[in-house]
Write a protein that holds these residues in place. Structure first.
Motif, PDB file in Angstrom:
ATOM      1  N   ALA A  80       0.815  -1.221   0.000  1.00 36.75           N
ATOM      2  CA  ALA A  80       0.000   0.000   0.000  1.00 36.75           C
ATOM      3  C   ALA A  80       0.847   1.269   0.000  1.00 36.75           C
ATOM      4  O   ALA A  80       0.464   2.277  -0.603  1.00 36.75           O
ATOM      5  N   ILE A  81       2.013   1.253   0.660  1.00 30.53           N
ATOM      6  CA  ILE A  81       2.824   2.477   0.727  1.00 30.53           C
ATOM      7  C   ILE A  81       3.557   2.763  -0.574  1.00 30.53           C
ATOM      8  O   ILE A  81       4.194   3.814  -0.710  1.00 30.53           O
ATOM      9  N   LEU A  82       3.466   1.868  -1.550  1.00 22.01           N
ATOM     10  CA  LEU A  82       4.118   2.100  -2.846  1.00 22.01           C
ATOM     11  C   LEU A  82       3.304   3.033  -3.730  1.00 22.01           C
ATOM     12  O   LEU A  82       3.821   3.568  -4.709  1.00 22.01           O
ATOM     13  N   GLY A  83       2.032   3.221  -3.412  1.00 19.63           N
ATOM     14  CA  GLY A  83       1.166   4.079  -4.222  1.00 19.63           C
ATOM     15  C   GLY A  83       0.772   5.339  -3.485  1.00 19.63           C
ATOM     16  O   GLY A  83       1.139   5.558  -2.331  1.00 19.63           O
ATOM     17  N   ASN A  84       0.007   6.179  -4.167  1.00 20.29           N
ATOM     18  CA  ASN A  84      -0.408   7.458  -3.596  1.00 20.29           C
ATOM     19  C   ASN A  84      -1.859   7.471  -3.141  1.00 20.29           C
ATOM     20  O   ASN A  84      -2.290   8.414  -2.469  1.00 20.29           O
ATOM     21  N   ASP A  85      -2.612   6.442  -3.504  1.00 22.37           N
ATOM     22  CA  ASP A  85      -4.022   6.405  -3.161  1.00 22.37           C
ATOM     23  C   ASP A  85      -4.350   5.075  -2.501  1.00 22.37           C
ATOM     24  O   ASP A  85      -3.456   4.290  -2.188  1.00 22.37           O
ATOM     25  N   ILE A  86      -5.616   4.816  -2.317  1.00 23.93           N
ATOM     26  CA  ILE A  86      -6.054   3.595  -1.631  1.00 23.93           C
ATOM     27  C   ILE A  86      -5.618   2.354  -2.404  1.00 23.93           C
ATOM     28  O   ILE A  86      -5.787   2.269  -3.621  1.00 23.93           O
ATOM     29  N   PHE A  87      -5.025   1.421  -1.686  1.00 23.70           N
ATOM     30  CA  PHE A  87      -4.657   0.122  -2.243  1.00 23.70           C
ATOM     31  C   PHE A  87      -5.725  -0.866  -1.781  1.00 23.70           C
ATOM     32  O   PHE A  87      -5.880  -1.110  -0.585  1.00 23.70           O
ATOM     33  N   MET A  88      -6.476  -1.436  -2.732  1.00 23.99           N
ATOM     34  CA  MET A  88      -7.606  -2.287  -2.370  1.00 23.99           C
ATOM     35  C   MET A  88      -7.524  -3.637  -3.067  1.00 23.99           C
ATOM     36  O   MET A  88      -7.246  -3.711  -4.265  1.00 23.99           O
ATOM     37  N   ILE A  89      -7.741  -4.692  -2.309  1.00 26.74           N
ATOM     38  CA  ILE A  89      -7.854  -6.048  -2.837  1.00 26.74           C
ATOM     39  C   ILE A  89      -9.263  -6.524  -2.498  1.00 26.74           C
ATOM     40  O   ILE A  89      -9.578  -6.785  -1.328  1.00 26.74           O
ATOM     41  N   ALA A  90     -10.125  -6.610  -3.523  1.00 30.19           N
ATOM     42  CA  ALA A  90     -11.531  -6.960  -3.283  1.00 30.19           C
ATOM     43  C   ALA A  90     -11.682  -8.401  -2.820  1.00 30.19           C
ATOM     44  O   ALA A  90     -12.520  -8.709  -1.965  1.00 30.19           O
ATOM     45  N   TYR A 113      -8.923  -6.304   1.647  1.00 31.66           N
ATOM     46  CA  TYR A 113      -7.993  -5.342   2.256  1.00 31.66           C
ATOM     47  C   TYR A 113      -8.129  -4.004   1.538  1.00 31.66           C
ATOM     48  O   TYR A 113      -8.215  -3.951   0.309  1.00 31.66           O
ATOM     49  N   ALA A 114      -8.123  -2.928   2.312  1.00 33.68           N
ATOM     50  CA  ALA A 114      -8.057  -1.572   1.750  1.00 33.68           C
ATOM     51  C   ALA A 114      -7.217  -0.723   2.685  1.00 33.68           C
ATOM     52  O   ALA A 114      -7.515  -0.625   3.883  1.00 33.68           O
ATOM     53  N   LEU A 147     -12.598   6.804   3.646  1.00 29.70           N
ATOM     54  CA  LEU A 147     -11.342   6.204   4.094  1.00 29.70           C
ATOM     55  C   LEU A 147     -10.183   7.189   3.925  1.00 29.70           C
ATOM     56  O   LEU A 147      -9.301   7.282   4.782  1.00 29.70           O
ATOM     57  N   ARG A 148     -10.185   7.937   2.829  1.00 26.53           N
ATOM     58  CA  ARG A 148      -9.145   8.960   2.631  1.00 26.53           C
ATOM     59  C   ARG A 148      -9.200   9.995   3.749  1.00 26.53           C
ATOM     60  O   ARG A 148      -8.162  10.425   4.264  1.00 26.53           O
TER      61      ARG A 148
END
Length: 327
Positions: A80-90, A113-114, A147-148
């Motif tokens: 998740a910390i590799l991106g700039n927005d929400i990292f989500m695995i449905a 996970y989000a 969430l943001r």
């Protein structure tokens, strides 16, 4: 299973996190409250304020989970910390990166996970506010926005810890912040046998800028030079303002060739800036002392600063001597 990659600025990221002195501290209501709110609003069994250290993720708040840390290798937050927005695995079982992850196959049996990155004032992502469910699901646009917002609140709480280390004028690290970051970065270089170099900058003719154009313009010169440094150096380098017109930069894991390329880039960025600001009435010019980190001689960041300061003033005196001779 996909092991999370490391960000390009990992040395500085870890140093920033550790400079907060928040790892392995007692639970705090301000973080627990945010995790409880997230858990309740989204109806998930687990909500975490997770900080991603070098080899682990540690939970400042852990609602619905009995452990306080996990290996970074199997973490979702490391991704998740590799991106700039929400990292989500449905649905983790439908994702080739996670279907055989131990946290999916065993407790807590993650299916959803989000995580939203937590960003502190110097732009570094130190962890996430994350949601975990044992059933697959998808967040709506409204859910994502919520969430943001919660993530921003958690980041603000972390930022309150870091604000004392940021220079108010230039928004880069102040002396205290630089020393903390550089201390951790040097320790990493020692342990991993990586090179490091310190650059001690001082603006030439800064007093004349203040005297002739006023202190507001002097402040502009300081802000502009800090921007030039940030543009020239890498994200993984530690840049700070010690006070007045003194700036420093610590390069980690850069050989002599890479260091010279960075200095060449600095000269070009500064040249371009000066050429485009012809109506300003002055150029930004600096003197610099450059020191290669030697663990046998430099036992602390202060040793590097003392030597860099001495070399910088030697260069400044040499410049003045040449000016006197040429006149």
């Amino acid at each position: 299973m996909k092991v999370p990659d490391y960000p390009e600025n990992e040395d500085v990221r870890v140093a920033t996190l550790r400079s907060l002195s928040i790892l392995d501290t007692e639970p705090e209501e301000r973080f627990d409250r945010l995790a409880r709110i997230a858990k309740r609003l989204f109806g998930v069994p687990i909500a975490l304020v997770s900080l991603v250290d070098m080899n682990r993720q540690w939970f400042k708040s852990c609602q619905g989970l009995a452990v306080t840390e996990m290996s970074r290798d199997i973490s979702f937050c490391g991704h998740a910390i590799l991106g700039n927005d929400i990292f989500m695995i449905a649905d983790t079982l439908e994702d080739e990166r996670f279907y055989d992850n131990p946290l999916v196959l065993n407790e807590p049996r993650i299916r959803f996970y989000a995580g939203v990155p937590l960003v502190v004032p110097n732009g570094i992502k130190v962890g996430t506010l994350c949601l975990i469910d044992r059933e697959p699901r998808i967040l709506s646009d409204e859910d994502r926005e919520l969430l943001r917002d919660l993530g921003q609140m958690a980041a603000q709480e972390l930022s309150s810890v870091q604000l004392a280390t940021i220079d108010e004028l230039t928004q880069i690290s102040n002396r205290r912040g630089f020393s903390a970051l550089a201390h951790h970065a040097l320790n990493l270089c020692k342990r991993m046998n990586k090179p490091a170099s310190l650059f001690f900058f001082d603006l030439d003719f800064f007093k004349e800028i203040n005297d002739r154009y006023g202190h507001a313009e002097g402040d502009n010169a300081l802000v502009n030079f800090s921007k030039i440094l940030k543009e020239s150096f890498r994200e993984s380098d530690v840049v700070g303002r010690l006070g007045g017109d003194e700036f420093v930069a610590l390069l980690t894991n850069a050989n002599q060739t890479e260091t010279q390329l960075i200095l060449n880039r600095l000269e070009q960025v500064l040249k371009d800036f000066n050429s485009k600001q012809t109506d300003r009435g002055y150029d930004i010019v600096y003197s610099v002392g450059m020191v290669e980190f030697d663990p046998s001689r430099h036992h602390s960041i202060n040793d590097l600063l003392v030597e860099g300061d001495r070399l910088m003033y030697a260069q400044k005196r040499e410049k003045r001597s040449k000016e006197v001779i040429s006149s």
